[in-house]
Enzyme design. Structure first.
Site, PDB file in Angstrom:
ATOM      1  N   GLY A   1       0.790  -1.227   0.000  1.00  0.00           N
ATOM      2  CA  GLY A   1       0.000   0.000   0.000  1.00  0.00           C
ATOM      3  C   GLY A   1       0.818   1.271   0.000  1.00  0.00           C
TER       4      GLY A   1
ATOM      5  CG  ASP B   1      -7.739  -0.038 -13.600  1.00  0.00           C
ATOM      6  OD1 ASP B   1      -7.681  -0.762 -14.610  1.00  0.00           O
ATOM      7  OD2 ASP B   1      -6.742   0.221 -12.898  1.00  0.00           O
TER       8      ASP B   1
END
Length: 485
Positions: free
Chosen positions: A136, A265
């Site tokens: 992340g 996306d």
């Protein structure tokens, strides 16, 4: 917890926390997002603050302190909920239903002084339910590259997200495409919307036309407000999105920019450029130029960008057909090439010094310019800058004066095309008086800055940071980009 209940929200002494945050997307409900927590970082060093954006938010750059950026956008104090958006997408042509905000979240939405709603989205703020085994995090080099890309494109006239801030966070990261361990960062991206084509594709995958319509109504109400009261607002929305995307990719092509990863996306529902990964500006004109090392077959090469964006718009019809008529969407999409060509021709003519030309002259000049750039393999950006640097009213006198003081040297075999180009440019100038010649000089100067964000420039800037922690070249490069020098 709602925004109104957020601790210290309205009474904070931090101007960045006291902004008029809105809950437009949050109010849609949790079918579209997950609430997440931000990572905690061992260190916070402010490396970049985009003071040029603060007045748009109603803030005085002199009042906002560096510590305010760190508190708001590095420590994430006083802001809840933080929303990781759900979406799917076609990645290199294959559908992927395991996507979503994997290393970022929607920090908040702010109504700017121009009345437009802007999203603050993080990148590198920690794991979410969509991290897919990743950490992340964002490398510092990745943050540096995105800041540079956004500023360069913005100042070239491309509709793009911007980086509001970038903070180094003190974590060692391991990456396969960088020497590791490498440094980490977190950044705030200010964009017109966090919603992607893939947001709609996910809803279609789960067969939720009700949620699709709810989201589409939200998009039109917030980002296409001029259409919200129209009877045919849905098809008008799609038609305008087609136009926006066609013009955006034309801006990329004229700027010599290769996005590299045009998955659905990574396509904004507002037709804005965002999400910069392994992008590159082309060194020479080469339609087959590939920016991403993992694009093995060149799907997203420079020359394919218009057709890929058109294809992505066509695939968006699938989730929208529950609301819009398929034939009407196809009719709107048929105008993509027209919009693209009009924008591309206009931008390229300006790079050549002309605000307008007759169609026959414009077509001949553009075709010959592209042919020369392709065959000669001179520097794409260098060619236009040399035009701006050496332009003279003498070019109107003799073809031999055109570009005669430039550093442009065609490769053997391309000199004949270059001679033809010089003759044509001279011929066009013969139709212009001295006042219009001055306008050409000004147009060339405005649209062809000296600084080009080529990979060697980025790597040199990063080398100073990585090896010496010297940020001066980075700030000087941004200054050159912003001043268009």
């Amino acid at each position: 917890m709602t925004l109104a209940e957020t601790p210290n929200y309205k009474n904070s002494s931090n101007p960045l926390l006291s902004l008029n945050y809105e809950s437009a997307l949050e109010s849609l409900g949790d079918d579209y997002y997950d609430e997440v927590a931000a990572a905690e970082f061992p260190q916070h060093i402010l490396r970049w603050r985009n003071d040029a954006l603060l007045p748009r938010l109603g803030l005085d750059p002199q009042v906002v302190k560096d510590e305010d950026f760190i508190t708001a956008f590095g420590q994430f104090q006083g802001r809840k909920p933080l929303l990781a958006l759900r979406y799917h997408g076609y990645q290199f042509g294959e559908y992927n239903g395991q996507l979503g905000d994997g290393r970022g979240f929607l920090y908040g939405q702010v109504r700017a002084t121009d009345g437009e709603l802007y999203d603050f989205g993080t990148k590198g703020s920690g794991r979410t339910p969509y991290s897919r085994g990743g950490d992340g995090m964002l490398t510092l080099k990745g943050g540096v590259r995105e800041v540079l890309a956004a500023e360069a494109l913005h100042h070239l006239g491309v509709r793009t997200s911007r980086c509001l801030t970038m903070i180094e966070t003190g974590l060692p990261l391991w990456r396969g495409d960088e020497p590791s361990p490498t440094r980490s960062s977190v950044m705030i991206r200010m964009s017109s919307s966090h919603i992607r084509f893939g947001t709609f594709e996910r809803l279609h995958y789960f067969q939720r036309p009700d949620l699709t319509k709810k989201l589409l109504d939200h998009v039109i109400e917030q980002y296409y407000r001029h259409l919200s009261s129209e009877q045919d607002k849905y098809v008008l929305f799609y038609a305008e999105l087609v136009k926006r995307v066609a013009e955006l990719v034309a801006q990329w092509m004229a700027a010599g920019f290769c996005h590299a990863v045009l998955n659905t996306d990574n396509m904004s529902i507002t037709g804005e450029s965002f999400d910069y990964g392994p992008y590159a500006f082309i060194p020479t004109y080469n339609p087959s130029f590939i920016a991403a090392y993992f694009d093995y077959y060149g799907r997203y090469c420079y020359g394919n960008q218009p057709s890929i964006c058109k294809l992505n718009l066509q695939m968006l019809q699938e989730p929208l057909k529950a609301i819009l008529d398929k034939d009407e969407m196809e009719a709107a999409l048929e105008r993509f090439d027209e919009y693209y060509q009009a924008e591309y021709s206009s931008l390229m003519l300006k790079r050549l010094g002309f605000v307008e030309l007759s169609y026959p002259q414009a077509a001949e000049l553009l075709n010959l310019t592209v042919e020369f750039l392709k065959d000669s393999q001179v520097g794409y950006h260098q060619f236009f800058y040399e035009m701006a640097r050496t332009f003279s009213s003498k070019w109107r006198d003799e073809p031999g004066f055109v570009m005669n003081n430039s550093d442009i040297v065609p490769v053997p075999g391309a000199s004949g095309i270059f001679d033809d180009w010089c003759i044509l440019y001279h011929k066009i100038l013969n139709d212009f008086d001295s006042d219009r010649i001055d306008v050409i000089a000004q147009t060339l100067a405005v649209h062809n800055p000296k600084t080009a964000l080529l990979r060697p420039v980025i790597e040199s800037t990063w080398k100073a940071i990585a090896q010496e922690d010297n940020w001066q070249p980075f700030y000087e490069l941004i200054q050159a980009i912003q001043s268009r020098k």
